[in-house]
Design a protein around this motif. Sequence first.
Motif, PDB file in Angstrom:
ATOM      1  N   LEU A   1       0.833  -1.205   0.000  1.00 47.26           N
ATOM      2  CA  LEU A   1       0.000   0.000   0.000  1.00 47.26           C
ATOM      3  C   LEU A   1       0.865   1.251   0.000  1.00 47.26           C
ATOM      4  O   LEU A   1       0.596   2.214  -0.733  1.00 47.26           O
ATOM      5  CB  LEU A   1      -0.937   0.002   1.208  1.00 47.26           C
ATOM      6  N   ASP A   2       1.923   1.232   0.794  1.00 48.82           N
ATOM      7  CA  ASP A   2       2.842   2.373   0.845  1.00 48.82           C
ATOM      8  C   ASP A   2       3.481   2.615  -0.523  1.00 48.82           C
ATOM      9  O   ASP A   2       3.558   3.755  -0.988  1.00 48.82           O
ATOM     10  CB  ASP A   2       3.914   2.123   1.901  1.00 48.82           C
ATOM     11  N   GLU A   3       3.922   1.551  -1.174  1.00 51.52           N
ATOM     12  CA  GLU A   3       4.535   1.683  -2.500  1.00 51.52           C
ATOM     13  C   GLU A   3       3.523   2.200  -3.522  1.00 51.52           C
ATOM     14  O   GLU A   3       3.839   3.048  -4.352  1.00 51.52           O
ATOM     15  CB  GLU A   3       5.111   0.346  -2.963  1.00 51.52           C
ATOM     16  N   THR A   4       2.299   1.686  -3.443  1.00 56.40           N
ATOM     17  CA  THR A   4       1.246   2.149  -4.355  1.00 56.40           C
ATOM     18  C   THR A   4       1.002   3.639  -4.168  1.00 56.40           C
ATOM     19  O   THR A   4       0.919   4.394  -5.149  1.00 56.40           O
ATOM     20  CB  THR A   4      -0.064   1.369  -4.106  1.00 56.40           C
ATOM     21  N   SER A   5       0.902   4.075  -2.927  1.00 56.83           N
ATOM     22  CA  SER A   5       0.677   5.498  -2.644  1.00 56.83           C
ATOM     23  C   SER A   5       1.817   6.352  -3.183  1.00 56.83           C
ATOM     24  O   SER A   5       1.580   7.388  -3.822  1.00 56.83           O
ATOM     25  CB  SER A   5       0.546   5.727  -1.137  1.00 56.83           C
ATOM     26  N   ALA A   6       3.040   5.917  -2.949  1.00 55.35           N
ATOM     27  CA  ALA A   6       4.200   6.679  -3.424  1.00 55.35           C
ATOM     28  C   ALA A   6       4.229   6.750  -4.946  1.00 55.35           C
ATOM     29  O   ALA A   6       4.505   7.814  -5.523  1.00 55.35           O
ATOM     30  CB  ALA A   6       5.488   6.049  -2.892  1.00 55.35           C
ATOM     31  N   GLN A   7       3.932   5.636  -5.609  1.00 59.41           N
ATOM     32  CA  GLN A   7       3.934   5.618  -7.067  1.00 59.41           C
ATOM     33  C   GLN A   7       2.826   6.513  -7.629  1.00 59.41           C
ATOM     34  O   GLN A   7       3.022   7.202  -8.625  1.00 59.41           O
ATOM     35  CB  GLN A   7       3.764   4.184  -7.588  1.00 59.41           C
ATOM     36  N   LEU A   8       1.665   6.509  -6.973  1.00 59.06           N
ATOM     37  CA  LEU A   8       0.570   7.372  -7.428  1.00 59.06           C
ATOM     38  C   LEU A   8       0.916   8.844  -7.258  1.00 59.06           C
ATOM     39  O   LEU A   8       0.647   9.659  -8.142  1.00 59.06           O
ATOM     40  CB  LEU A   8      -0.722   7.042  -6.675  1.00 59.06           C
ATOM     41  N   VAL A   9       1.506   9.192  -6.126  1.00 54.67           N
ATOM     42  CA  VAL A   9       1.909  10.590  -5.899  1.00 54.67           C
ATOM     43  C   VAL A   9       2.900  11.025  -6.973  1.00 54.67           C
ATOM     44  O   VAL A   9       2.777  12.110  -7.549  1.00 54.67           O
ATOM     45  CB  VAL A   9       2.490  10.766  -4.477  1.00 54.67           C
ATOM     46  N   LYS A  10       3.856  10.170  -7.261  1.00 53.16           N
ATOM     47  CA  LYS A  10       4.856  10.473  -8.284  1.00 53.16           C
ATOM     48  C   LYS A  10       4.207  10.633  -9.664  1.00 53.16           C
ATOM     49  O   LYS A  10       4.492  11.590 -10.390  1.00 53.16           O
ATOM     50  CB  LYS A  10       5.905   9.355  -8.318  1.00 53.16           C
ATOM     51  N   ALA A  11       3.317   9.710 -10.018  1.00 56.01           N
ATOM     52  CA  ALA A  11       2.650   9.762 -11.320  1.00 56.01           C
ATOM     53  C   ALA A  11       1.770  11.009 -11.440  1.00 56.01           C
ATOM     54  O   ALA A  11       1.749  11.666 -12.485  1.00 56.01           O
ATOM     55  CB  ALA A  11       1.816   8.502 -11.532  1.00 56.01           C
ATOM     56  N   LEU A  12       1.055  11.330 -10.365  1.00 62.03           N
ATOM     57  CA  LEU A  12       0.194  12.517 -10.394  1.00 62.03           C
ATOM     58  C   LEU A  12       1.010  13.797 -10.491  1.00 62.03           C
ATOM     59  O   LEU A  12       0.635  14.735 -11.197  1.00 62.03           O
ATOM     60  CB  LEU A  12      -0.719  12.545  -9.170  1.00 62.03           C
ATOM     61  N   ALA A  13       2.124  13.854  -9.804  1.00 60.36           N
ATOM     62  CA  ALA A  13       2.986  15.035  -9.878  1.00 60.36           C
ATOM     63  C   ALA A  13       3.514  15.223 -11.298  1.00 60.36           C
ATOM     64  O   ALA A  13       3.560  16.355 -11.813  1.00 60.36           O
ATOM     65  CB  ALA A  13       4.144  14.910  -8.891  1.00 60.36           C
ATOM     66  N   GLU A  14       3.878  14.136 -11.947  1.00 65.13           N
ATOM     67  CA  GLU A  14       4.372  14.223 -13.324  1.00 65.13           C
ATOM     68  C   GLU A  14       3.267  14.670 -14.280  1.00 65.13           C
ATOM     69  O   GLU A  14       3.478  15.514 -15.142  1.00 65.13           O
ATOM     70  CB  GLU A  14       4.948  12.876 -13.770  1.00 65.13           C
ATOM     71  N   ARG A  15       2.078  14.111 -14.111  1.00 64.69           N
ATOM     72  CA  ARG A  15       0.959  14.524 -14.979  1.00 64.69           C
ATOM     73  C   ARG A  15       0.628  15.996 -14.752  1.00 64.69           C
ATOM     74  O   ARG A  15       0.352  16.727 -15.694  1.00 64.69           O
ATOM     75  CB  ARG A  15      -0.267  13.672 -14.702  1.00 64.69           C
ATOM     76  N   ARG A  16       0.655  16.419 -13.507  1.00 67.82           N
ATOM     77  CA  ARG A  16       0.348  17.823 -13.202  1.00 67.82           C
ATOM     78  C   ARG A  16       1.389  18.739 -13.824  1.00 67.82           C
ATOM     79  O   ARG A  16       1.067  19.774 -14.400  1.00 67.82           O
ATOM     80  CB  ARG A  16       0.295  18.018 -11.688  1.00 67.82           C
ATOM     81  N   ARG A  17       2.663  18.364 -13.724  1.00 70.63           N
ATOM     82  CA  ARG A  17       3.739  19.157 -14.317  1.00 70.63           C
ATOM     83  C   ARG A  17       3.545  19.277 -15.830  1.00 70.63           C
ATOM     84  O   ARG A  17       3.611  20.356 -16.392  1.00 70.63           O
ATOM     85  CB  ARG A  17       5.096  18.521 -14.017  1.00 70.63           C
ATOM     86  N   ALA A  18       3.228  18.152 -16.463  1.00 70.81           N
ATOM     87  CA  ALA A  18       3.030  18.154 -17.915  1.00 70.81           C
ATOM     88  C   ALA A  18       1.815  19.004 -18.300  1.00 70.81           C
ATOM     89  O   ALA A  18       1.861  19.754 -19.281  1.00 70.81           O
ATOM     90  CB  ALA A  18       2.875  16.729 -18.418  1.00 70.81           C
ATOM     91  N   LEU A  19       0.757  18.905 -17.533  1.00 69.01           N
ATOM     92  CA  LEU A  19      -0.434  19.718 -17.816  1.00 69.01           C
ATOM     93  C   LEU A  19      -0.136  21.206 -17.661  1.00 69.01           C
ATOM     94  O   LEU A  19      -0.552  22.016 -18.492  1.00 69.01           O
ATOM     95  CB  LEU A  19      -1.583  19.333 -16.881  1.00 69.01           C
ATOM     96  N   ARG A  20       0.552  21.561 -16.612  1.00 69.70           N
ATOM     97  CA  ARG A  20       0.895  22.972 -16.404  1.00 69.70           C
ATOM     98  C   ARG A  20       1.707  23.518 -17.559  1.00 69.70           C
ATOM     99  O   ARG A  20       1.501  24.646 -17.995  1.00 69.70           O
ATOM    100  CB  ARG A  20       1.674  23.159 -15.110  1.00 69.70           C
ATOM    101  N   GLU A  21       2.648  22.715 -18.041  1.00 68.39           N
ATOM    102  CA  GLU A  21       3.464  23.166 -19.166  1.00 68.39           C
ATOM    103  C   GLU A  21       2.616  23.457 -20.391  1.00 68.39           C
ATOM    104  O   GLU A  21       2.912  24.383 -21.138  1.00 68.39           O
ATOM    105  CB  GLU A  21       4.523  22.112 -19.523  1.00 68.39           C
ATOM    106  N   THR A  22       1.558  22.681 -20.596  1.00 71.96           N
ATOM    107  CA  THR A  22       0.750  22.870 -21.801  1.00 71.96           C
ATOM    108  C   THR A  22       0.016  24.204 -21.816  1.00 71.96           C
ATOM    109  O   THR A  22      -0.169  24.782 -22.872  1.00 71.96           O
ATOM    110  CB  THR A  22      -0.288  21.744 -21.991  1.00 71.96           C
TER     111      THR A  22
END
Length: 115
Positions: free
Chosen positions: A64-85
């Motif tokens: 569960l901890d790994e899943t949470s960390a991976q989701l946070v990382k994935a969401l941060a990357e998607r947010r960064r990419a969206l902001r750039e657009t």
Amino acid sequence: MMYDQTRAQQPAGEPRGRSERAASGPEPLLPSDERDKIALRLGHAINTFADTPHEALEEADAALDETSAQLVKALAERRRALRETWQEQDAETQSTELRLALRQYREITQRLLHL
């Protein structure tokens, strides 16, 4: 489950087109290999619970901890990419591009709210 004649006519292993992916739902937040690794860990925890309950629970907690960390990382990357657009666009930006970015924000936020 209904028979999908179009999919049945495609050769096995042929990648699906963009429109077919969109019809099947949004892209997963985590890559399939990461999801598979975590699912294996969780499955192992479940299967070993009867013999070693405390160790199984520790493994499930770590999954569960790994899943949470991976989701946070994935969401941060998607947010960064969206902001750039939309942040790097000039005043002449087409409203359709901005509307697409807003649609992507809505999709991700709604997916999180329905977890």
